[in-house]
Design a protein around this motif. Structure first.
Motif, PDB file in Angstrom:
ATOM      1  N   SER A  99      -5.272   0.273   2.132  1.00  4.05           N
ATOM      2  CA  SER A  99      -4.895   2.013   2.105  1.00  4.05           C
ATOM      3  C   SER A  99      -5.770   2.497   3.065  1.00  4.05           C
ATOM      4  CB  SER A  99      -5.191   2.366   0.670  1.00  4.05           C
ATOM      5  OG  SER A  99      -6.857   2.289   0.090  1.00  4.05           O
ATOM      6  N   ALA A 152      -3.182   2.476   6.007  1.00  4.25           N
ATOM      7  CA  ALA A 152      -1.929   2.991   5.877  1.00  4.25           C
ATOM      8  C   ALA A 152      -2.085   4.248   5.742  1.00  4.25           C
ATOM      9  CB  ALA A 152      -1.586   2.829   3.808  1.00  4.25           C
ATOM     10  N   GLU A 153      -3.610   5.093   4.729  1.00  5.44           N
ATOM     11  CA  GLU A 153      -3.364   7.141   5.337  1.00  5.44           C
ATOM     12  C   GLU A 153      -3.683   7.164   6.671  1.00  5.44           C
ATOM     13  OE1 GLU A 153      -7.255   7.984   3.051  1.00  5.44           O
ATOM     14  OE2 GLU A 153      -6.077   6.654   1.421  1.00  5.44           O
ATOM     15  N   ILE A 176      -2.330   5.538   9.786  1.00  2.00           N
ATOM     16  CA  ILE A 176      -1.305   4.651  10.460  1.00  2.00           C
ATOM     17  C   ILE A 176       0.739   5.238  10.595  1.00  2.00           C
ATOM     18  CG2 ILE A 176      -2.429   2.875  11.501  1.00  2.00           C
ATOM     19  CD1 ILE A 176      -1.109   0.689  11.051  1.00  2.00           C
ATOM     20  N   PRO A 227       4.726   0.342  11.235  1.00  2.00           N
ATOM     21  CA  PRO A 227       4.741  -0.573  10.092  1.00  2.00           C
ATOM     22  C   PRO A 227       3.641  -1.424  10.140  1.00  2.00           C
ATOM     23  CG  PRO A 227       6.872  -0.688  11.373  1.00  2.00           C
ATOM     24  CD  PRO A 227       5.759   0.627  11.981  1.00  2.00           C
ATOM     25  N   PHE A 228       2.751  -2.202   9.074  1.00  2.00           N
ATOM     26  CA  PHE A 228       2.302  -3.146   9.699  1.00  2.00           C
ATOM     27  C   PHE A 228       1.917  -4.230   8.022  1.00  2.00           C
ATOM     28  CE2 PHE A 228      -1.838  -1.836   5.819  1.00  2.00           C
ATOM     29  CZ  PHE A 228      -1.315  -0.720   5.709  1.00  2.00           C
ATOM     30  N   LEU A 273       0.964  -4.825  -1.297  1.00  2.00           N
ATOM     31  CA  LEU A 273       1.932  -3.787  -0.708  1.00  2.00           C
ATOM     32  C   LEU A 273       1.659  -2.406  -1.290  1.00  2.00           C
ATOM     33  CD1 LEU A 273       5.128  -6.260  -1.658  1.00  2.00           C
ATOM     34  CD2 LEU A 273       4.313  -4.963   1.055  1.00  2.00           C
ATOM     35  N   GLU A 274       1.105  -2.247  -2.825  1.00  2.00           N
ATOM     36  CA  GLU A 274       0.803  -0.610  -3.665  1.00  2.00           C
ATOM     37  C   GLU A 274      -0.308   0.160  -2.404  1.00  2.00           C
ATOM     38  OE1 GLU A 274      -0.018  -1.729  -7.220  1.00  2.00           O
ATOM     39  OE2 GLU A 274       2.094  -2.924  -7.870  1.00  2.00           O
ATOM     40  N   MET A 275      -0.964  -0.723  -2.245  1.00  2.00           N
ATOM     41  CA  MET A 275      -1.994  -0.134  -1.255  1.00  2.00           C
ATOM     42  C   MET A 275      -1.368   0.934  -0.102  1.00  2.00           C
ATOM     43  SD  MET A 275      -5.601  -1.909  -1.925  1.00  2.00           S
ATOM     44  CE  MET A 275      -5.622  -4.027  -1.808  1.00  2.00           C
ATOM     45  N   GLY A 276      -0.407   0.047   0.551  1.00  2.00           N
ATOM     46  CA  GLY A 276       0.946   0.707   1.237  1.00  2.00           C
ATOM     47  C   GLY A 276       1.151  -0.227   2.719  1.00  2.00           C
ATOM     48  N   ASP A 291       3.415  -3.032   4.209  1.00  2.00           N
ATOM     49  CA  ASP A 291       5.232  -2.486   4.942  1.00  2.00           C
ATOM     50  C   ASP A 291       5.772  -3.890   4.814  1.00  2.00           C
ATOM     51  OD1 ASP A 291       5.821  -0.076   5.340  1.00  2.00           O
ATOM     52  OD2 ASP A 291       4.214  -0.626   6.930  1.00  2.00           O
ATOM     53  N   LYS A 292       4.574  -5.669   4.938  1.00  2.00           N
ATOM     54  CA  LYS A 292       4.850  -6.858   4.551  1.00  2.00           C
ATOM     55  C   LYS A 292       3.325  -7.722   4.202  1.00  2.00           C
ATOM     56  CE  LYS A 292       7.388  -5.839   8.677  1.00  2.00           C
ATOM     57  NZ  LYS A 292       7.772  -6.869  10.309  1.00  2.00           N
ATOM     58  N   CYS A 334       9.511  -7.762   2.501  1.00  2.00           N
ATOM     59  CA  CYS A 334       7.971  -7.433   2.956  1.00  2.00           C
ATOM     60  C   CYS A 334       7.276  -9.324   2.553  1.00  2.00           C
ATOM     61  CB  CYS A 334       8.021  -7.563   0.958  1.00  2.00           C
ATOM     62  SG  CYS A 334       8.299  -5.803   0.970  1.00  2.00           S
TER      63      CYS A 334
END
Lengths: 257, 196
Positions: free
Chosen positions: A67, A70-71, A73, A76-77, A93-96, A98-99, A124
């Motif tokens: 996360s 995700a905050e 960048i 996608p990662f 995935l919930e933490m951000g 993409d796959k 995903c």
């Protein structure tokens, strides 16, 4: 036109980015979040974070760094390593992320691929494959638990068969890591990647062997891969991403500007 | 300005929230009908399959709530597809705010999903794409799409032309992921928040 992707891979061990040679002797490269930010700013099209210890030592791994990435960048990662269940994947995935990329756990239980596909969608589900060319039998073999040399196993799968199997089970993308080439910067395994490409209807990402800009050109032109993954050439500053993308653009390979 | 992301139970909610927060805009993630209805603007995210997402929205009792929204509402990826009348993916009826339909892409020998960065061409008068040059790259991941038609706001090409964005009335959607599309994606989200 759909651009070909340049994908830095950050191997993560105990929350730090590391890099070894042919999966051994890991040395620390740096902290995850600043490196991720730096690559995104440099024009990387996507990032892969590979928690290399996770699958082989069977512990619950702290993934709170997902996360934090995700905050910051805006590209996608993908997160790989230690994702053994639908629940594990859901958390990442919930933490951000993409796959999620699954490797050893998919070999242990191929039905996991279908479960992930059904729960989160094909887009995903990335399947990572560690493929080793065995000279004595002249075959490409799929290896399992490559994060820990002592536990690394040769599976009963030949690489081409496993590639077909994972597609049938719902994989959305395949990352083919050619282990003989990994970390030695002598070029991608074009012959193997081109052979796999012929039977791969989902996006295929080349991994293992990038050493020069010409290696990227060759793998896109000769193996028709959708993306090229590399680690040490980027981490060690041997190739700068903006210069690489300009070079490939000059070679008529579509690159995101 | 009160911005609400509908908690569809899909996986990309965190990325969408972070992308909006990076623009300095406070945002609430909610599946509470009253919170959603009282928003100034709404984002409907979504990844996964259309039938599974419709099922989740139905289970949460949000079908009518979303359909009857009158404020600007942006669907992202599957969220956009759910705004149409129906999807060929699982042959499911969608929310029906935009008079389009979603079909599996026919791309010949090309690979599916259509995954990666591709260029778009937007209608010149679309506020959502203000300041975004034709040929800008956005990040796509999908196998189903809306063909180019009356409600197209931007188009893209992958084996076939398709809608990168559609809109009708207060509802608009993008097939790509603005939250993962670099500077161009940030600009689009900024446009939605400030221009639409």
């Amino acid at each position: 036109m759909l651009a070909r992707r340049i994908i830095p891979c950050l191997d993560v061990k105990d929350g730090k980015v590391v890099k070894g040679v042919q999966f051994r002797n890991h040395e620390i490269v740096g902290d995850i979040v600043p490196l991720a930010e730096q690559y995104a700013l440099a024009g990387a099209d996507e990032l892969v974070f590979y928690d290399i210890t996770a699958s082989s030592d069977a512990r619950v791994v702290d993934k709170s760094w997902v996360s934090r990435i995700a905050e910051v960048i805006n590209i996608p990662f993908c997160v790989a390593g230690g994702i053994k269940s639908v629940e594990d994947a859901g958390k990442v995935l919930e933490m951000g992320a993409d796959k999620v990329s699954i490797n050893s756990p998919a070999l242990a239980d191929p039905s996991l691929i279908t479960k992930l596909h059904d729960q989160f969608g094909q887009q995903c589900v990335v399947i990572g494959i560690d493929s080793y060319f065995d000279q004595s039998s002249n075959t490409y073999q799929v290896k399992q638990f490559t994060g820990d040399e002592k536990r690394t196993l040769t599976t009963g799968w030949q690489t081409a068969d496993w590639v077909k199997e994972v597609q049938q089970r719902g994989a959305g993308e395949i990352v083919l890591n050619c282990m003989n080439q990994d970390g030695v910067r002598q070029g991608y395994d074009i012959a193997q990647l081109a052979a796999i490409r012929a039977s791969c209807q989902v996006p295929l990402i080349a991994s293992g062997g990038a050493g020069t800009m010409e290696h990227f050109k060759a793998v896109f032109e000769q193996a028709d891969v959708d993306g090229a993954l590399a680690a040490s050439v980027f981490h060690k500053g041997i190739i700068a991403i903006p210069a690489l993308k300009q070079y490939l653009r000059d070679q008529q390979i579509p690159m995101r500007s | 300005m009160k911005l609400v992301i509908v908690d569809t139970g899909c996986a990309n909610i965190a990325s969408v929230r972070f992308a909006v927060e990076r623009l300095g805009c406070p945002v609430t993630v909610s599946d509470d009908p009253e919170v959603i209805k009282s928003a100034d603007k709404v984002i409907l995210p979504g990844v996964g399959s259309a039938p599974a997402a419709m099922q989740k929205i139905e289970t949460k009792g949000l079908i009518t709530v979303v359909r009857e929204l009158s404020q600007p509402t942006l669907g992202i990826c599957l969220g956009m597809q759910l705004m149409t009348r129906q999807s060929e993916e699982g042959h499911v009826a969608c929310l029906g705010m935009i008079a389009s339909e979603v079909k599996r892409m026919q791309v010949g020998n090309l690979r599916l999903p259509h995954m990666g960065w591709n260029t778009i061409t937007a209608n010149p008068d679309s506020p959502l794409f203000e300041g975004i040059a034709d040929g800008s790259y956005f990040y796509f991941v999908h196998s189903f799409a809306v063909s180019v038609g009356d409600y197209t706001l931007a188009r893209c090409e992958y084996g076939m032309p398709f809608s990168a964005s559609i809109g009708q009335g207060n509802f608009m959607g993008v097939q790509f992921h603005p939250e993962r599309s670099g500077e161009a994606g940030s600009r689009l989200l900024h446009n939605f928040i400030s221009q639409c």
